[in-house]
Motif scaffolding. Structure first.
Motif, PDB file in Angstrom:
ATOM      1  N   UNK A 135      38.159  -5.457 -30.697  1.00  0.00           N
ATOM      2  CA  UNK A 135      36.848  -6.433 -30.703  1.00  0.00           C
ATOM      3  C   UNK A 135      36.493  -6.575 -32.092  1.00  0.00           C
ATOM      4  N   UNK A 136      36.501  -5.658 -33.243  1.00  0.00           N
ATOM      5  CA  UNK A 136      36.069  -5.977 -34.355  1.00  0.00           C
ATOM      6  C   UNK A 136      37.091  -7.047 -34.947  1.00  0.00           C
ATOM      7  N   UNK A 137      38.329  -7.014 -34.746  1.00  0.00           N
ATOM      8  CA  UNK A 137      39.235  -7.930 -35.239  1.00  0.00           C
ATOM      9  C   UNK A 137      38.852  -9.345 -34.402  1.00  0.00           C
ATOM     10  N   UNK A 138      38.570  -9.151 -33.328  1.00  0.00           N
ATOM     11  CA  UNK A 138      38.392 -10.492 -32.483  1.00  0.00           C
ATOM     12  C   UNK A 138      37.170 -11.121 -33.237  1.00  0.00           C
ATOM     13  N   UNK A 139      36.180 -10.220 -33.320  1.00  0.00           N
ATOM     14  CA  UNK A 139      34.734 -10.815 -34.097  1.00  0.00           C
ATOM     15  C   UNK A 139      35.100 -11.343 -35.230  1.00  0.00           C
ATOM     16  N   UNK A 140      35.638 -10.683 -36.183  1.00  0.00           N
ATOM     17  CA  UNK A 140      36.058 -11.236 -37.444  1.00  0.00           C
ATOM     18  C   UNK A 140      36.771 -12.376 -37.588  1.00  0.00           C
ATOM     19  N   UNK A 141      37.943 -12.659 -36.411  1.00  0.00           N
ATOM     20  CA  UNK A 141      38.750 -13.845 -36.475  1.00  0.00           C
ATOM     21  C   UNK A 141      37.901 -14.943 -35.932  1.00  0.00           C
TER      22      UNK A 141
END
Length: 166
Positions: free
Chosen positions: A54-60
């Motif tokens: 989720x952190x990666x998704x939010x950043x992207x």
């Protein structure tokens, strides 16, 4: 039998009944404590992987975001990039295996809901690209809004606001 002879038997029966009642209560409590809460993801591995994905998704999603006043091709590209970030989240989670995801009841439903979000956003992007913009309409499942279902499964993984106002 006299009353004096019944007293020891009555005491024994009372002790046996009390032991049975305590045993049944403790076994019910044990069962309840080890039952999956159908509203929350509780598997530690799922929680850990979801937090990272989720952190990666939010950043992207944040990196792909454009203002609503941007040209339509740029907005469509941003929507597609944000959808790709969600698709990557779902793929990462599916890498845990269906058996693990099915064992923690809301996990697989949560992933299906992310797919529903991508589908709704894709329909919006297609309408926007065809110069027939329509409002983004998110489905309601079992009387609950999609965003509410996604945000309330006990995971640190809220839908980024940029995804709700493309």
């Amino acid at each position: 039998m006299s009353a004096e002879q019944w007293k020891p038997w009555a005491a024994r029966i009372a002790v046996v009944v009390a032991v049975v009642v305590v045993y049944v209560a403790l076994s019910r409590l044990w069962t309840f404590a080890h039952t999956d809460n159908p509203a929350l993801v509780e598997d530690d591995t799922i929680v850990r992987v979801a937090s990272s994905a989720c952190a990666q998704m939010r950043d992207a999603a944040a990196a792909a975001a454009v203002p609503p006043t941007a040209p339509i091709p740029q907005r469509v590209g941003a929507i597609n990039a944000e959808n790709d970030a969600v698709t990557q989240l779902v793929a990462t989670m599916n890498g845990l295996g269906q058996a693990r995801l099915q064992a923690d009841q809301p996990a697989s439903q949560w992933l299906e809901d992310w797919g529903r979000l991508v589908t709704a956003r894709d329909a919006y992007a297609r309408a926007l690209a065809a110069d027939r913009p329509k409002p983004l309409v998110l489905p309601t499942i079992d009387g609950k809004g999609l965003v509410d279902r996604l945000n309330n499964v006990g995971l640190n993984c809220r839908v980024p606001l940029v995804m709700l106002a493309p």
